[in-house]
Scaffold this motif. Structure first.
Motif, PDB file in Angstrom:
ATOM      1  N   GLY A 127       0.805  -1.212   0.000  1.00  0.00           N
ATOM      2  CA  GLY A 127       0.000   0.000   0.000  1.00  0.00           C
ATOM      3  C   GLY A 127       0.835   1.256   0.000  1.00  0.00           C
ATOM      4  O   GLY A 127       0.305   2.358  -0.225  1.00  0.00           O
ATOM      5  N   GLN A 128       2.122   1.165   0.264  1.00  0.00           N
ATOM      6  CA  GLN A 128       3.004   2.322   0.288  1.00  0.00           C
ATOM      7  C   GLN A 128       3.800   2.490  -1.016  1.00  0.00           C
ATOM      8  O   GLN A 128       4.778   3.233  -1.054  1.00  0.00           O
ATOM      9  N   LEU A 129       3.407   1.792  -2.062  1.00  0.00           N
ATOM     10  CA  LEU A 129       4.107   1.930  -3.336  1.00  0.00           C
ATOM     11  C   LEU A 129       3.934   3.350  -3.876  1.00  0.00           C
ATOM     12  O   LEU A 129       2.820   3.885  -3.933  1.00  0.00           O
ATOM     13  N   ALA A 130       5.050   3.935  -4.296  1.00  0.00           N
ATOM     14  CA  ALA A 130       5.011   5.287  -4.862  1.00  0.00           C
ATOM     15  C   ALA A 130       4.573   5.232  -6.315  1.00  0.00           C
ATOM     16  O   ALA A 130       4.572   4.177  -6.954  1.00  0.00           O
ATOM     17  N   SER A 131       4.177   6.375  -6.826  1.00  0.00           N
ATOM     18  CA  SER A 131       3.800   6.437  -8.243  1.00  0.00           C
ATOM     19  C   SER A 131       5.023   6.167  -9.113  1.00  0.00           C
ATOM     20  O   SER A 131       6.112   6.678  -8.856  1.00  0.00           O
ATOM     21  N   GLY A 132       4.846   5.389 -10.099  1.00  0.00           N
ATOM     22  CA  GLY A 132       5.967   5.035 -10.962  1.00  0.00           C
ATOM     23  C   GLY A 132       6.833   3.936 -10.392  1.00  0.00           C
ATOM     24  O   GLY A 132       7.957   3.725 -10.865  1.00  0.00           O
ATOM     25  N   ALA A 133       6.336   3.225  -9.343  1.00  0.00           N
ATOM     26  CA  ALA A 133       7.133   2.148  -8.756  1.00  0.00           C
ATOM     27  C   ALA A 133       7.208   0.943  -9.667  1.00  0.00           C
ATOM     28  O   ALA A 133       8.125   0.132  -9.548  1.00  0.00           O
ATOM     29  N   LEU A 134       6.280   0.822 -10.603  1.00  0.00           N
ATOM     30  CA  LEU A 134       6.244  -0.323 -11.514  1.00  0.00           C
ATOM     31  C   LEU A 134       6.524   0.156 -12.936  1.00  0.00           C
ATOM     32  O   LEU A 134       5.812   1.008 -13.476  1.00  0.00           O
ATOM     33  N   LYS A 193       9.927  -1.144  -7.668  1.00  0.00           N
ATOM     34  CA  LYS A 193      10.582  -0.509  -6.528  1.00  0.00           C
ATOM     35  C   LYS A 193       9.647  -0.609  -5.319  1.00  0.00           C
ATOM     36  O   LYS A 193       8.538  -0.064  -5.338  1.00  0.00           O
ATOM     37  N   LEU A 194      10.120  -1.299  -4.297  1.00  0.00           N
ATOM     38  CA  LEU A 194       9.295  -1.579  -3.115  1.00  0.00           C
ATOM     39  C   LEU A 194       9.841  -0.856  -1.893  1.00  0.00           C
ATOM     40  O   LEU A 194      11.052  -0.597  -1.795  1.00  0.00           O
ATOM     41  N   PRO A 195       8.979  -0.567  -0.948  1.00  0.00           N
ATOM     42  CA  PRO A 195       9.468  -0.043   0.335  1.00  0.00           C
ATOM     43  C   PRO A 195      10.201  -1.146   1.097  1.00  0.00           C
ATOM     44  O   PRO A 195       9.984  -2.334   0.852  1.00  0.00           O
ATOM     45  N   PRO A 196      11.074  -0.776   2.003  1.00  0.00           N
ATOM     46  CA  PRO A 196      11.833  -1.799   2.741  1.00  0.00           C
ATOM     47  C   PRO A 196      10.912  -2.625   3.633  1.00  0.00           C
ATOM     48  O   PRO A 196       9.847  -2.167   4.053  1.00  0.00           O
ATOM     49  N   ALA A 256      12.980 -11.618   4.474  1.00  0.00           N
ATOM     50  CA  ALA A 256      11.768 -11.066   3.872  1.00  0.00           C
ATOM     51  C   ALA A 256      12.054 -10.489   2.486  1.00  0.00           C
ATOM     52  O   ALA A 256      11.241 -10.615   1.566  1.00  0.00           O
ATOM     53  N   ARG A 257      13.208  -9.836   2.297  1.00  0.00           N
ATOM     54  CA  ARG A 257      13.584  -9.308   0.979  1.00  0.00           C
ATOM     55  C   ARG A 257      13.695 -10.434  -0.039  1.00  0.00           C
ATOM     56  O   ARG A 257      13.169 -10.352  -1.158  1.00  0.00           O
ATOM     57  N   GLU A 258      14.380 -11.491   0.343  1.00  0.00           N
ATOM     58  CA  GLU A 258      14.599 -12.599  -0.593  1.00  0.00           C
ATOM     59  C   GLU A 258      13.289 -13.285  -0.957  1.00  0.00           C
ATOM     60  O   GLU A 258      13.050 -13.596  -2.134  1.00  0.00           O
ATOM     61  N   ASN A 259      12.440 -13.509   0.024  1.00  0.00           N
ATOM     62  CA  ASN A 259      11.168 -14.186  -0.256  1.00  0.00           C
ATOM     63  C   ASN A 259      10.239 -13.321  -1.103  1.00  0.00           C
ATOM     64  O   ASN A 259       9.510 -13.837  -1.972  1.00  0.00           O
ATOM     65  N   THR A 260      10.243 -12.001  -0.860  1.00  0.00           N
ATOM     66  CA  THR A 260       9.395 -11.116  -1.668  1.00  0.00           C
ATOM     67  C   THR A 260       9.868 -11.092  -3.125  1.00  0.00           C
ATOM     68  O   THR A 260       9.056 -11.118  -4.063  1.00  0.00           O
ATOM     69  N   GLU A 261      11.169 -11.048  -3.312  1.00  0.00           N
ATOM     70  CA  GLU A 261      11.712 -11.051  -4.675  1.00  0.00           C
ATOM     71  C   GLU A 261      11.374 -12.355  -5.395  1.00  0.00           C
ATOM     72  O   GLU A 261      10.974 -12.339  -6.574  1.00  0.00           O
ATOM     73  N   LYS A 262      11.485 -13.491  -4.723  1.00  0.00           N
ATOM     74  CA  LYS A 262      11.146 -14.774  -5.344  1.00  0.00           C
ATOM     75  C   LYS A 262       9.663 -14.828  -5.723  1.00  0.00           C
ATOM     76  O   LYS A 262       9.303 -15.340  -6.782  1.00  0.00           O
ATOM     77  N   MET A 263       8.819 -14.282  -4.871  1.00  0.00           N
ATOM     78  CA  MET A 263       7.389 -14.302  -5.156  1.00  0.00           C
ATOM     79  C   MET A 263       7.052 -13.478  -6.392  1.00  0.00           C
ATOM     80  O   MET A 263       6.301 -13.915  -7.273  1.00  0.00           O
ATOM     81  N   THR A 268      13.730   0.363  -1.694  1.00  0.00           N
ATOM     82  CA  THR A 268      14.205   1.698  -1.360  1.00  0.00           C
ATOM     83  C   THR A 268      14.815   1.708   0.037  1.00  0.00           C
ATOM     84  O   THR A 268      14.551   0.834   0.869  1.00  0.00           O
ATOM     85  N   THR A 269      15.613   2.721   0.298  1.00  0.00           N
ATOM     86  CA  THR A 269      16.204   2.853   1.622  1.00  0.00           C
ATOM     87  C   THR A 269      15.172   3.387   2.602  1.00  0.00           C
ATOM     88  O   THR A 269      14.265   4.147   2.217  1.00  0.00           O
TER      89      THR A 269
END
Length: 253
Positions: A143-150, A162-165, A226-233, A251-252
């Motif tokens: 829900g926190q994805l910024a505009s242009g994240a995809l 581009k995902l939030p941390p 969590a980063r690795e699992n989200t990327e695999k999904m 993102t940072t």
């Protein structure tokens, strides 16, 4: 004149009467009657018969109780629990856009002691030894994805996201696996507890265990999992849609 043979003999219809024995002769032993019990064998038969009848009566009663014909005769002083809880009240409802990518289960031993300075512990002392088990979730909030994240390139079948941390939630204690090991109280505390109780102390122990587990989860590498699992999904999801290259960037904070 001699008597004919057999004249002086007793008739066959009436048996001869035996002459009484002399006083000096010992009395003749009488044979036991056929109806009289003979020794311990008769007692054993009676005992066996009684046991068989008793077993049949017990089996009959158990059978009737199994089919609910006879009432049960349980302990009249058995424990009884009555639930007088009120209906559940819905306080709030919210929509979530979280993807729970990983979670970790932790256990902590809380040794909380409260005493007074310059006063012996056997007089004033409160010590609780508590084993807490809890779970911490690491999630990505879409829900926190910024505009242009995809960014999608249909020509080359590539996707960049581009995902939030990842974030971590508060530890959730599992009360079925958490328990108090021991409690120690001073003499004055025991007297005071007889007149009043301190329910807030138990709450402080729970909060301390929750805080320790949350801090331990932050240093456990749960975010990286969590980063690795989200990327695999996401790679698997867009790969099924026909995209050959999927790039996931976080993102940072």
């Amino acid at each position: 004149m001699a008597n004919p043979s057999g004249v002086d003999e007793p008739t066959r219809e009436y048996p001869a009467i035996e002459e009484p024995a002399s006083a000096s002769a010992p009395p003749a032993a009488t044979e036991p009657s056929a109806t009289e019990p003979r020794g311990p064998g008769a007692f054993a038969r009676v005992l066996l018969f009684t046991g068989v009848v008793f077993a049949l009566i017990v089996a009959l009663c158990l059978g009737l109780r199994a089919i609910n014909v006879l009432p049960s005769f349980d302990n009249p002083f058995s424990d009884k629990t009555t639930d007088r809880s009120q209906p559940v009240l819905l306080q709030s409802m919210r929509d979530l856009s979280r993807y729970v990518a990983a979670d970790g289960t932790f256990q902590v031993i809380v040794d909380l002691q409260e005493n007074k300075e310059n006063i012996p512990e056997f007089l004033v002392n409160k010590r609780t030894l508590f084993v807490g088990s809890g779970t911490v979730e690491a999630y990505v909030d879409f829900g926190q994805l910024a505009s242009g994240a995809l960014t999608v390139d249909e020509a080359n079948k590539t996707v960049t996201i581009k995902l939030p941390p990842p974030q971590q939630g508060q530890a959730s204690l599992d009360m079925q696996r958490s328990y108090v090991v021991a409690e120690e109280r001073g003499l004055l505390n025991r007297i005071g507890d007889a007149f009043s109780s301190d329910p807030g102390r138990q709450q402080r122990v729970y909060q301390l265990a929750q805080q320790r587990i949350t801090e331990a989860a932050q240093a456990s590498g749960l975010d990286q999992r969590a980063r690795e699992n989200t990327e695999k999904m996401l790679v698997s999801l867009f790969g099924r849609l026909g995209y050959t290259k999927v790039t996931v960037e976080f993102t940072t904070p």
